[in-house]
Write a protein that holds these residues in place. Structure first.
Motif, PDB file in Angstrom:
ATOM      1  N   SER A   8      10.255   2.713  42.217  1.00  0.00           N
ATOM      2  CA  SER A   8      11.155   3.701  41.621  1.00  0.00           C
ATOM      3  C   SER A   8      11.278   3.541  40.115  1.00  0.00           C
ATOM      4  CB  SER A   8      12.540   3.542  42.247  1.00  0.00           C
ATOM      5  OG  SER A   8      12.913   2.165  42.196  1.00  0.00           O
ATOM      6  N   GLY A   9      10.757   2.456  39.574  1.00  0.00           N
ATOM      7  CA  GLY A   9      10.853   2.219  38.138  1.00  0.00           C
ATOM      8  C   GLY A   9       9.761   2.962  37.373  1.00  0.00           C
ATOM      9  N   ARG A  10       9.760   2.791  36.069  1.00  0.00           N
ATOM     10  CA  ARG A  10       8.813   3.548  35.237  1.00  0.00           C
ATOM     11  C   ARG A  10       7.370   3.098  35.478  1.00  0.00           C
ATOM     12  NH1 ARG A  10      10.626   3.385  29.230  1.00  0.00           N
ATOM     13  NH2 ARG A  10      10.859   1.158  29.624  1.00  0.00           N
ATOM     14  N   SER A  11       7.105   1.792  35.405  1.00  0.00           N
ATOM     15  CA  SER A  11       5.731   1.308  35.613  1.00  0.00           C
ATOM     16  C   SER A  11       5.322   1.466  37.072  1.00  0.00           C
ATOM     17  CB  SER A  11       5.626  -0.175  35.246  1.00  0.00           C
ATOM     18  OG  SER A  11       6.141  -0.391  33.981  1.00  0.00           O
ATOM     19  N   THR A  57      12.480   0.652  46.881  1.00  0.00           N
ATOM     20  CA  THR A  57      13.569   0.946  45.954  1.00  0.00           C
ATOM     21  C   THR A  57      14.814   0.260  46.486  1.00  0.00           C
ATOM     22  OG1 THR A  57      14.972   2.711  45.053  1.00  0.00           O
ATOM     23  CG2 THR A  57      14.071   3.087  47.240  1.00  0.00           C
ATOM     24  N   THR A  58      15.785   0.045  45.631  1.00  0.00           N
ATOM     25  CA  THR A  58      17.052  -0.468  46.157  1.00  0.00           C
ATOM     26  C   THR A  58      17.952   0.672  46.620  1.00  0.00           C
ATOM     27  OG1 THR A  58      18.137  -0.443  43.998  1.00  0.00           O
ATOM     28  CG2 THR A  58      17.010  -2.480  44.615  1.00  0.00           C
ATOM     29  N   ARG A  60      18.593   7.753  45.339  1.00  0.00           N
ATOM     30  CA  ARG A  60      18.330   7.845  43.892  1.00  0.00           C
ATOM     31  C   ARG A  60      16.826   7.977  43.617  1.00  0.00           C
ATOM     32  NH1 ARG A  60      20.817   2.959  41.093  1.00  0.00           N
ATOM     33  NH2 ARG A  60      18.908   1.967  41.799  1.00  0.00           N
ATOM     34  N   VAL A  64      14.921  -7.298  46.573  1.00  0.00           N
ATOM     35  CA  VAL A  64      14.049  -8.482  46.592  1.00  0.00           C
ATOM     36  C   VAL A  64      14.836  -9.786  46.664  1.00  0.00           C
ATOM     37  CG1 VAL A  64      12.098  -7.381  45.438  1.00  0.00           C
ATOM     38  CG2 VAL A  64      13.865  -8.536  44.058  1.00  0.00           C
ATOM     39  N   ILE A  98       9.027  -4.858  39.535  1.00  0.00           N
ATOM     40  CA  ILE A  98      10.481  -4.960  39.447  1.00  0.00           C
ATOM     41  C   ILE A  98      10.876  -5.570  38.109  1.00  0.00           C
ATOM     42  CG2 ILE A  98      10.890  -5.186  41.926  1.00  0.00           C
ATOM     43  CD1 ILE A  98      11.253  -8.236  41.376  1.00  0.00           C
ATOM     44  N   ARG A 127      17.660  -4.706  34.764  1.00  0.00           N
ATOM     45  CA  ARG A 127      18.208  -4.178  33.509  1.00  0.00           C
ATOM     46  C   ARG A 127      19.513  -4.872  33.158  1.00  0.00           C
ATOM     47  NH1 ARG A 127      16.481   1.994  32.447  1.00  0.00           N
ATOM     48  NH2 ARG A 127      14.248   1.541  32.568  1.00  0.00           N
ATOM     49  N   ASN A 170      22.577  -9.515  39.637  1.00  0.00           N
ATOM     50  CA  ASN A 170      21.243  -8.887  39.630  1.00  0.00           C
ATOM     51  C   ASN A 170      20.525  -9.233  38.322  1.00  0.00           C
ATOM     52  OD1 ASN A 170      19.552  -7.235  41.393  1.00  0.00           O
ATOM     53  ND2 ASN A 170      19.506  -5.753  39.717  1.00  0.00           N
ATOM     54  N   LYS A 191      11.277 -15.049  33.914  1.00  0.00           N
ATOM     55  CA  LYS A 191       9.999 -14.389  34.219  1.00  0.00           C
ATOM     56  C   LYS A 191       8.867 -15.422  34.241  1.00  0.00           C
ATOM     57  CE  LYS A 191      10.510  -9.621  32.492  1.00  0.00           C
ATOM     58  NZ  LYS A 191      10.289  -8.962  33.787  1.00  0.00           N
ATOM     59  N   LEU A 234       7.588  -0.858  26.128  1.00  0.00           N
ATOM     60  CA  LEU A 234       7.104   0.273  26.939  1.00  0.00           C
ATOM     61  C   LEU A 234       7.479   1.616  26.312  1.00  0.00           C
ATOM     62  CD1 LEU A 234       8.005  -1.076  30.496  1.00  0.00           C
ATOM     63  CD2 LEU A 234       5.740  -0.921  29.458  1.00  0.00           C
TER      64      LEU A 234
HETATM   65  N1  NAP Z   1      11.147  -2.133  28.907  1.00  0.00           N
HETATM   66  C1  NAP Z   1      10.232  -2.744  28.189  1.00  0.00           C
HETATM   67  O1  NAP Z   1      10.006  -2.422  27.003  1.00  0.00           O
HETATM   68  C2  NAP Z   1       9.413  -3.843  28.796  1.00  0.00           C
HETATM   69  C3  NAP Z   1       8.510  -4.524  28.014  1.00  0.00           C
HETATM   70  C4  NAP Z   1       7.731  -5.498  28.603  1.00  0.00           C
HETATM   71  C5  NAP Z   1       7.861  -5.797  29.946  1.00  0.00           C
HETATM   72  N2  NAP Z   1       8.779  -5.132  30.695  1.00  0.00           N
HETATM   73  C6  NAP Z   1       8.864  -5.483  32.115  1.00  0.00           C
HETATM   74  O2  NAP Z   1       8.020  -4.595  32.835  1.00  0.00           O
HETATM   75  C7  NAP Z   1       8.509  -4.471  34.178  1.00  0.00           C
HETATM   76  C8  NAP Z   1       8.618  -3.003  34.529  1.00  0.00           C
HETATM   77  O3  NAP Z   1       9.510  -2.377  33.609  1.00  0.00           O
HETATM   78  P1  NAP Z   1       9.960  -0.849  33.811  1.00  0.00           P
HETATM   79  O4  NAP Z   1      10.655  -0.453  32.548  1.00  0.00           O
HETATM   80  O5  NAP Z   1       8.818  -0.078  34.342  1.00  0.00           O
HETATM   81  O6  NAP Z   1      11.045  -1.049  34.969  1.00  0.00           O
HETATM   82  P2  NAP Z   1      12.311  -0.107  35.281  1.00  0.00           P
HETATM   83  O7  NAP Z   1      11.944   1.306  35.037  1.00  0.00           O
HETATM   84  O8  NAP Z   1      13.510  -0.702  34.603  1.00  0.00           O
HETATM   85  O9  NAP Z   1      12.434  -0.324  36.854  1.00  0.00           O
HETATM   86  C9  NAP Z   1      12.872  -1.546  37.375  1.00  0.00           C
HETATM   87  C10 NAP Z   1      12.553  -1.584  38.842  1.00  0.00           C
HETATM   88  O10 NAP Z   1      13.062  -2.812  39.365  1.00  0.00           O
HETATM   89  C11 NAP Z   1      13.740  -2.503  40.584  1.00  0.00           C
HETATM   90  N3  NAP Z   1      14.764  -3.517  40.858  1.00  0.00           N
HETATM   91  C12 NAP Z   1      15.766  -3.958  40.059  1.00  0.00           C
HETATM   92  N4  NAP Z   1      16.515  -4.859  40.724  1.00  0.00           N
HETATM   93  C13 NAP Z   1      15.977  -4.969  41.975  1.00  0.00           C
HETATM   94  C14 NAP Z   1      16.303  -5.727  43.136  1.00  0.00           C
HETATM   95  N5  NAP Z   1      17.337  -6.580  43.169  1.00  0.00           N
HETATM   96  N6  NAP Z   1      15.522  -5.568  44.236  1.00  0.00           N
HETATM   97  C15 NAP Z   1      14.470  -4.728  44.232  1.00  0.00           C
HETATM   98  N7  NAP Z   1      14.100  -3.979  43.172  1.00  0.00           N
HETATM   99  C16 NAP Z   1      14.864  -4.106  42.054  1.00  0.00           C
HETATM  100  C17 NAP Z   1      14.351  -1.143  40.360  1.00  0.00           C
HETATM  101  O11 NAP Z   1      14.640  -0.559  41.615  1.00  0.00           O
HETATM  102  P3  NAP Z   1      15.763   0.610  41.813  1.00  0.00           P
HETATM  103  O12 NAP Z   1      15.651   1.516  40.604  1.00  0.00           O
HETATM  104  O13 NAP Z   1      15.348   1.255  43.064  1.00  0.00           O
HETATM  105  O14 NAP Z   1      17.060  -0.112  41.875  1.00  0.00           O
HETATM  106  C18 NAP Z   1      13.219  -0.431  39.625  1.00  0.00           C
HETATM  107  O15 NAP Z   1      12.283   0.091  40.527  1.00  0.00           O
HETATM  108  C19 NAP Z   1       9.826  -5.226  34.232  1.00  0.00           C
HETATM  109  O16 NAP Z   1       9.630  -6.508  34.766  1.00  0.00           O
HETATM  110  C20 NAP Z   1      10.220  -5.321  32.761  1.00  0.00           C
HETATM  111  O17 NAP Z   1      11.046  -6.434  32.511  1.00  0.00           O
HETATM  112  C21 NAP Z   1       9.535  -4.153  30.170  1.00  0.00           C
END
Ligand code: NAP
Length: 263
Positions: free
Chosen positions: A33-36, A55-56, A60, A76, A96, A99, A105, A157, A179
């Motif tokens: 459900s997240g962006r990546s 998804t959690t 949504r 998870v 995953i 945020r 969490n 991480k 991102l």
């Molecule tokens: N943002 C940046 O600029 C950046 C840069 C480098 C690396 N990253 C890393 O890249 C990865 C992907 O980022 P993104 O921005 O694509 O992610 P995102 O859009 O913030 O999505 C996060 C995902 O994690 C899931 N999640 C959160 N808590 C969870 C839990 N307890 N159990 C199961 N699922 C859970 C969410 O599920 P629900 O929505 O269904 O709750 C969602 O699908 C992350 O590890 C992030 O830290 C991000």
């Protein structure tokens, strides 16, 4: 024998009731459900994989992405539920990320303990390849951020990554820089994270790299950083990936010790 919690039993029952048969090339996408994760999902569909999208919060996820995927609710942090969700899975993409930098969490429980649960369940299920979306600035060469909460997130991480590296699974760790909400264009620079400085990368490209890594022998047992690079020819990243060395398990060095960041 493993003791299953109520949510794990409910999850297993849902699979049985749906009549789902074990499918070849079933990919579980944690964080679909997240962006990546959703970028990876679209590509997996195009490439004909069978997907299990987690998804959690199903409602949504449907609101954001539609009902074309059979969403499975999975937190998870729930180890039993993670083991139940791994039934028949061939490949795993973990996208995953929390945020919440603090609290129940927070990174300790999601980016570390959640990844540990996924890795252990993948080992038990005999998953062929595990792709972890982490961060360009995590890993043994991670930046020492003066922002203590970011430093802690990278620390957790890194420990999650180490668990994967030591698991015996075939894996790839994709380390995105900042991102951007853009589609894939394939103009990328991939590099060992020791060489990473700064940059940004399109979500679409991160999704593309995670799907590629499932079956690309040049991505096997490697960790790398990725940034967008307008000067790079589309697809030139493939040669760069070949040149990146396979991880040694610890990758520790005196300049970048695998020490916990300060609490
Ligand atoms: N943002 C940046 O600029 C950046 C840069 C480098 C690396 N990253 C890393 O890249 C990865 C992907 O980022 P993104 O921005 O694509 O992610 P995102 O859009 O913030 O999505 C996060 C995902 O994690 C899931 N999640 C959160 N808590 C969870 C839990 N307890 N159990 C199961 N699922 C859970 C969410 O599920 P629900 O929505 O269904 O709750 C969602 O699908 C992350 O590890 C992030 O830290 C991000």
């Amino acid at each position: 024998m493993m003791k299953l919690g109520r949510s794990a039993i409910a999850l297993a029952a849902a699979f049985l009731l749906s009549g789902a048969l074990p499918a070849a090339h079933l990919v579980l996408v944690a964080g679909a459900s997240g962006r990546s994760g959703s970028a990876a999902m679209r590509l997996l569909d195009e490439e004909g994989y069978t997907v299990r999208a987690t998804t959690t919060n199903r409602a949504r996820a449907v609101e954001r992405h539609g009902a074309q995927w059979d969403w499975v609710e999975l937190d998870v942090r729930d180890r039993d539920a993670v083991f139940a969700a791994m039934q028949d899975v061939d490949y795993l993409i973990c996208a995953i990320g929390t945020r919440s930098l603090l609290g129940g969490n927070g990174p300790e429980f999601v980016d570390y303990a959640g990844v540990v649960n996924l890795v252990d369940a993948a080992v038990e299920a005999g998953v062929r390849h595990f792709v972890l979306v982490s961060s360009a600035a995590a890993g043994p060469y991670r930046e020492r951020s003066r922002m203590i909460l970011f430093a802690r997130a990278r620390h957790w991480k890194t420990l999650g990554e180490n668990h994967l590296k030591n698991s015996g699974l075939d894996y790839t760790i994709v380390g995105p820089s900042g991102l951007r909400d853009d589609p894939a264009e394939g103009r990328l620079r991939v590099m060992a994270r020791a060489d990473y400085d700064t940059g940004r990368v399109a979500i679409g490209d991160v999704g593309m790299l995670t799907v590629d890594a499932l079956t690309n022998p040049d991505a096997r047992n490697k960790s790398y950083a990725v940034v967008r690079d307008e000067s790079a020819a589309p697809g030139a990243w493939r040669e760069m990936l070949k040149a990146i060395e396979i991880d040694s398990v610890t990758e520790e060095s005196p300049d970048h010790p695998l020490m916990p960041d300060p609490e």
